[in-house]
Design a protein around this motif. Structure first.
Motif, PDB file in Angstrom:
ATOM      1  N   ALA A  30     -45.180  13.012  31.931  1.00 57.92           N
ATOM      2  CA  ALA A  30     -45.138  13.894  33.104  1.00 57.92           C
ATOM      3  C   ALA A  30     -45.454  15.330  32.704  1.00 57.92           C
ATOM      4  CB  ALA A  30     -43.763  13.820  33.765  1.00 57.92           C
ATOM      5  N   ALA A  31     -44.934  15.760  31.547  1.00 63.34           N
ATOM      6  CA  ALA A  31     -45.213  17.111  31.073  1.00 63.34           C
ATOM      7  C   ALA A  31     -46.693  17.278  30.751  1.00 63.34           C
ATOM      8  CB  ALA A  31     -44.368  17.414  29.839  1.00 63.34           C
ATOM      9  N   THR A  32     -47.299  16.256  30.177  1.00 68.68           N
ATOM     10  CA  THR A  32     -48.722  16.323  29.857  1.00 68.68           C
ATOM     11  C   THR A  32     -49.553  16.466  31.122  1.00 68.68           C
ATOM     12  OG1 THR A  32     -48.360  14.935  27.905  1.00 68.68           O
ATOM     13  CG2 THR A  32     -50.617  15.155  28.680  1.00 68.68           C
ATOM     14  N   ARG A  33     -49.196  15.710  32.152  1.00 68.15           N
ATOM     15  CA  ARG A  33     -49.915  15.832  33.431  1.00 68.15           C
ATOM     16  C   ARG A  33     -49.734  17.218  34.031  1.00 68.15           C
ATOM     17  NH1 ARG A  33     -48.154  10.419  33.997  1.00 68.15           N
ATOM     18  NH2 ARG A  33     -46.254  11.098  35.057  1.00 68.15           N
ATOM     19  N   ALA A  34     -48.515  17.740  33.925  1.00 71.08           N
ATOM     20  CA  ALA A  34     -48.247  19.077  34.469  1.00 71.08           C
ATOM     21  C   ALA A  34     -49.046  20.141  33.725  1.00 71.08           C
ATOM     22  CB  ALA A  34     -46.751  19.380  34.383  1.00 71.08           C
ATOM     23  N   ALA A  44     -55.414  18.018  27.987  1.00 69.67           N
ATOM     24  CA  ALA A  44     -54.139  18.400  27.384  1.00 69.67           C
ATOM     25  C   ALA A  44     -53.472  17.201  26.725  1.00 69.67           C
ATOM     26  CB  ALA A  44     -53.205  19.005  28.429  1.00 69.67           C
ATOM     27  N   ALA A  45     -52.737  17.472  25.644  1.00 68.69           N
ATOM     28  CA  ALA A  45     -51.902  16.471  24.974  1.00 68.69           C
ATOM     29  C   ALA A  45     -50.681  17.191  24.423  1.00 68.69           C
ATOM     30  CB  ALA A  45     -52.662  15.769  23.854  1.00 68.69           C
ATOM     31  N   VAL A  46     -49.528  16.509  24.447  1.00 71.25           N
ATOM     32  CA  VAL A  46     -48.266  17.091  23.980  1.00 71.25           C
ATOM     33  C   VAL A  46     -47.739  16.247  22.831  1.00 71.25           C
ATOM     34  CG1 VAL A  46     -45.884  17.630  24.577  1.00 71.25           C
ATOM     35  CG2 VAL A  46     -47.711  18.051  26.237  1.00 71.25           C
ATOM     36  N   LEU A  47     -47.505  16.892  21.686  1.00 78.51           N
ATOM     37  CA  LEU A  47     -46.904  16.239  20.524  1.00 78.51           C
ATOM     38  C   LEU A  47     -45.513  16.823  20.322  1.00 78.51           C
ATOM     39  CD1 LEU A  47     -46.927  14.526  17.918  1.00 78.51           C
ATOM     40  CD2 LEU A  47     -48.052  16.457  16.775  1.00 78.51           C
ATOM     41  N   SER A  48     -44.483  15.972  20.378  1.00 78.55           N
ATOM     42  CA  SER A  48     -43.112  16.457  20.243  1.00 78.55           C
ATOM     43  C   SER A  48     -42.325  15.521  19.339  1.00 78.55           C
ATOM     44  CB  SER A  48     -42.438  16.544  21.623  1.00 78.55           C
ATOM     45  OG  SER A  48     -41.173  17.167  21.531  1.00 78.55           O
ATOM     46  N   ILE A 115     -45.422  10.742  10.722  1.00 79.11           N
ATOM     47  CA  ILE A 115     -46.018  11.668  11.682  1.00 79.11           C
ATOM     48  C   ILE A 115     -47.291  11.091  12.294  1.00 79.11           C
ATOM     49  CG2 ILE A 115     -47.289  12.891   9.868  1.00 79.11           C
ATOM     50  CD1 ILE A 115     -45.834  14.373  13.137  1.00 79.11           C
ATOM     51  N   LEU A 116     -48.033  10.290  11.530  1.00 80.98           N
ATOM     52  CA  LEU A 116     -49.270   9.718  12.079  1.00 80.98           C
ATOM     53  C   LEU A 116     -48.970   8.837  13.279  1.00 80.98           C
ATOM     54  CD1 LEU A 116     -52.296   9.282  12.014  1.00 80.98           C
ATOM     55  CD2 LEU A 116     -51.953   7.474  10.310  1.00 80.98           C
ATOM     56  N   GLY A 117     -47.922   8.027  13.197  1.00 79.60           N
ATOM     57  CA  GLY A 117     -47.540   7.206  14.333  1.00 79.60           C
ATOM     58  C   GLY A 117     -47.135   8.045  15.531  1.00 79.60           C
ATOM     59  N   GLN A 118     -46.483   9.170  15.276  1.00 80.54           N
ATOM     60  CA  GLN A 118     -46.065  10.053  16.368  1.00 80.54           C
ATOM     61  C   GLN A 118     -47.271  10.726  17.016  1.00 80.54           C
ATOM     62  OE1 GLN A 118     -43.409  12.211  13.778  1.00 80.54           O
ATOM     63  NE2 GLN A 118     -41.596  11.256  14.657  1.00 80.54           N
ATOM     64  N   VAL A 119     -48.276  11.089  16.213  1.00 73.40           N
ATOM     65  CA  VAL A 119     -49.498  11.666  16.773  1.00 73.40           C
ATOM     66  C   VAL A 119     -50.213  10.621  17.633  1.00 73.40           C
ATOM     67  CG1 VAL A 119     -51.768  12.641  16.224  1.00 73.40           C
ATOM     68  CG2 VAL A 119     -49.768  13.340  14.903  1.00 73.40           C
ATOM     69  N   LYS A 120     -50.237   9.382  17.182  1.00 71.13           N
ATOM     70  CA  LYS A 120     -50.866   8.312  17.968  1.00 71.13           C
ATOM     71  C   LYS A 120     -50.135   8.101  19.287  1.00 71.13           C
ATOM     72  CE  LYS A 120     -53.060   5.692  14.249  1.00 71.13           C
ATOM     73  NZ  LYS A 120     -53.140   4.402  13.517  1.00 71.13           N
ATOM     74  N   GLN A 121     -48.813   8.198  19.265  1.00 77.71           N
ATOM     75  CA  GLN A 121     -48.051   8.054  20.506  1.00 77.71           C
ATOM     76  C   GLN A 121     -48.382   9.180  21.483  1.00 77.71           C
ATOM     77  OE1 GLN A 121     -43.966   7.865  19.211  1.00 77.71           O
ATOM     78  NE2 GLN A 121     -44.185   5.828  18.331  1.00 77.71           N
ATOM     79  N   ALA A 122     -48.535  10.397  20.970  1.00 78.06           N
ATOM     80  CA  ALA A 122     -48.904  11.534  21.828  1.00 78.06           C
ATOM     81  C   ALA A 122     -50.276  11.309  22.447  1.00 78.06           C
ATOM     82  CB  ALA A 122     -48.887  12.822  21.008  1.00 78.06           C
ATOM     83  N   TRP A 123     -51.196  10.797  21.659  1.00 78.16           N
ATOM     84  CA  TRP A 123     -52.550  10.513  22.159  1.00 78.16           C
ATOM     85  C   TRP A 123     -52.510   9.421  23.232  1.00 78.16           C
ATOM     86  CZ3 TRP A 123     -55.183   5.819  20.440  1.00 78.16           C
ATOM     87  CH2 TRP A 123     -56.489   5.706  20.917  1.00 78.16           C
ATOM     88  N   GLN A 124     -51.750   8.366  22.983  1.00 76.48           N
ATOM     89  CA  GLN A 124     -51.653   7.280  23.956  1.00 76.48           C
ATOM     90  C   GLN A 124     -51.011   7.759  25.258  1.00 76.48           C
ATOM     91  OE1 GLN A 124     -49.503   4.495  21.532  1.00 76.48           O
ATOM     92  NE2 GLN A 124     -51.342   3.591  20.653  1.00 76.48           N
ATOM     93  N   ALA A 125     -49.993   8.620  25.137  1.00 75.70           N
ATOM     94  CA  ALA A 125     -49.343   9.156  26.339  1.00 75.70           C
ATOM     95  C   ALA A 125     -50.311  10.015  27.137  1.00 75.70           C
ATOM     96  CB  ALA A 125     -48.108   9.964  25.947  1.00 75.70           C
ATOM     97  N   ALA A 126     -51.102  10.824  26.438  1.00 71.21           N
ATOM     98  CA  ALA A 126     -52.069  11.675  27.126  1.00 71.21           C
ATOM     99  C   ALA A 126     -53.152  10.836  27.788  1.00 71.21           C
ATOM    100  CB  ALA A 126     -52.688  12.664  26.133  1.00 71.21           C
ATOM    101  N   ARG A 127     -53.582   9.800  27.105  1.00 70.86           N
ATOM    102  CA  ARG A 127     -54.568   8.893  27.698  1.00 70.86           C
ATOM    103  C   ARG A 127     -54.000   8.234  28.950  1.00 70.86           C
ATOM    104  NH1 ARG A 127     -58.178   4.749  24.131  1.00 70.86           N
ATOM    105  NH2 ARG A 127     -60.055   6.041  24.031  1.00 70.86           N
ATOM    106  N   GLY A 128     -52.752   7.757  28.834  1.00 72.99           N
ATOM    107  CA  GLY A 128     -52.123   7.091  29.954  1.00 72.99           C
ATOM    108  C   GLY A 128     -51.914   7.995  31.153  1.00 72.99           C
ATOM    109  N   SER A 129     -51.734   9.289  30.901  1.00 74.90           N
ATOM    110  CA  SER A 129     -51.512  10.238  31.997  1.00 74.90           C
ATOM    111  C   SER A 129     -52.823  10.763  32.567  1.00 74.90           C
ATOM    112  CB  SER A 129     -50.654  11.408  31.513  1.00 74.90           C
ATOM    113  OG  SER A 129     -51.350  12.165  30.532  1.00 74.90           O
ATOM    114  N   GLY A 130     -53.947  10.367  31.985  1.00 76.87           N
ATOM    115  CA  GLY A 130     -55.245  10.800  32.497  1.00 76.87           C
ATOM    116  C   GLY A 130     -55.601  12.238  32.170  1.00 76.87           C
TER     117      GLY A 130
END
Length: 430
Positions: A30-34, A44-48, A115-130
């Motif tokens: 939701a934050a990435t979409r915002a 946009a992509a958010v890595l946390s 950290i690589l897995g966490q970066v991949k999760q951020a990328w997947q979340a950003a992809r999923g949020s369009g």
């Protein structure tokens, strides 16, 4: 359009502030979409993670400052409160930063792989949020390729850099099949948690967690799929353990020689391995003199850890060289993609002009005007529309003496007539 990387991490901000600006897994999309919906933000992509919060954006020029303002506002903080802790990277520096993050070169533990897995999760979340288009999507995928290459071509992950990792590595040498061993972990601090994480990565099937505060043991057991027990029951469960990791804050040993003797008797003297990672020690030193017992302490692992740190520092230098080369490769693609945008805009403008003139021509035919006259007018109007802007630019270039632009136009349009020579001879454009 600038590429932006903005954030804070363990080296720039205290843990209290990192907690305030962290995004949880559920709210990340939701934050990435915002963020992507903010003015001027194209992607946009958010890595946390526990050690960093970073925003990666492709923005329109002039909107860079709005990223920090959004981060502060999203978490209900004043922008000034964040400014001193934020780092900002743009274009080439932003690409380099993401590559260093993905390869673990920017981590608290140099070269750590999580950290690589966490970066991949951020990328997947950003992809999923369009919120990704071709630019950031390509950047993240390039980062994954760089991380893989660094792991393959250097030894950055080959040596342990923490006592817990070194202990698990040594355990593998004694018990080759960790997946069939029962491991008892005594304590609930960072060292035990890290050891449990490494053991889980090696598919250790049975983990027992013992701690003075049962709730802490239960928390670890829940996270890593083990069983929790109070420290008071340690002696009763000791015979079950093939391997014991211990790291408590006790001032006195929590595992005595008599308890180990009794455990060995019940086990029919099947070997036991003790990793005493506590200072002061958790296991009575005399335990190491028993038959069928292997006892290692922090002192036994320190030289392994230091060798690992030195090896990783050397590997990091090799990794930096790989990253620099890959930054150049990505930026070459990025600059080329900018030219594709120019071509796309040029074609869109030409097609818009064509459609407008074609609509007028169709209306003229419908009104009964002669077809030949309509076609001739359409051809003349389209020629004038398409050539007006370049002709005007070339005329002014010749008057200014800008022969480079004139010659570039000659090459661009594959002109047989030497415009540059005419301009040189007359001082005027044709």
């Amino acid at each position: 359009m600038p590429l932006i990387a903005l954030g804070l991490n363990h080296s720039t901000a205290p843990v209290g502030l990192r907690e305030l600006v962290a995004f949880d897994a559920e709210g990340g999309s939701a934050a990435t979409r915002a963020l992507a919906a903010q003015p001027g933000v194209r992607e946009a992509a958010v890595l946390s993670t526990c050690n960093r919060t970073e925003l990666y954006c492709n923005v329109e020029a002039g909107h860079e400052a709005g990223i920090a303002a959004w981060l502060a506002a999203h978490h209900g903080l004043g922008e000034q409160a964040l400014q001193a802790y934020l780092y900002r990277h743009q274009d080439e520096a932003a690409v380099r930063h993401l590559f260093r993050v993905a390869t673990g070169l920017d981590s608290l533990v140099l070269g750590e792989p999580q950290i690589l897995g966490q970066v991949k999760q951020a990328w997947q979340a950003a992809r999923g949020s369009g919120s990704l288009d071709s630019g950031l999507d390509r950047l993240f995928q390039h980062a994954f390729a760089v991380a893989k290459r660094v792991r393959t071509d250097t030894r950055i992950g080959a040596h342990p850099v923490s006592v817990a990792f070194a202990a698990v590595r040594l355990t593998q040498q004694v018990f080759a099949e960790l997946d069939t061993a029962t491991v008892l972990l005594v304590g609930a601090g960072d060292t035990i948690e890290l050891a449990a994480r490494h053991l889980a990565e090696h598919d250790t099937q049975r983990l027992l967690f013992a701690n003075r505060t049962l709730a802490h043991a239960q928390a670890l057991a829940s996270r890593f799929g083990g069983f929790a027990l109070p420290l008071a029951e340690l002696t009763r469960h000791l015979p079950e353990a093939d391997i014991v990791f211990s790291a408590t804050a006790s001032r006195e040993p929590v595992i005595g020689i008599q308890a180990v003797r009794d455990a060995l008797r019940e086990r029919r003297h099947r070997p036991m391995l003790f990793m005493d990672l506590a200072v002061p020690r958790d296991v009575e030193p005399e335990v190491g003199r028993l038959d069928d017992v292997y006892l290692y302490t922090v002192d036994d692992l320190d030289h392994v850890v230091e060798e690992g740190r030195r090896s990783r520092r050397e590997a990091a230098e090799e990794a930096e060289a790989i990253i620099e080369l890959q930054v150049e490769h990505f930026m070459a693609w990025w600059r080329a993609s900018d030219q594709h945008e120019v071509l796309k805009t040029l074609r869109q403008q030409a097609e818009a002009q064509r459609d407008t003139l074609l609509e007028r021509a169709m209306a003229a035919l419908a009104a009964g005007r002669p077809a030949q006259q309509v076609v001739e007018q359409l051809a003349n109007a389209l020629t004038n529309k398409l050539l007006h802007a370049p002709s005007s630019a070339l005329r002014h270039a010749a008057l200014r003496g800008d022969l480079d632009l004139v010659r570039s136009a000659q090459r661009l349009f594959d002109l047989e007539s030497p415009l540059g020579r005419d301009a040189d001879d007359t001082g005027h454009s044709p």
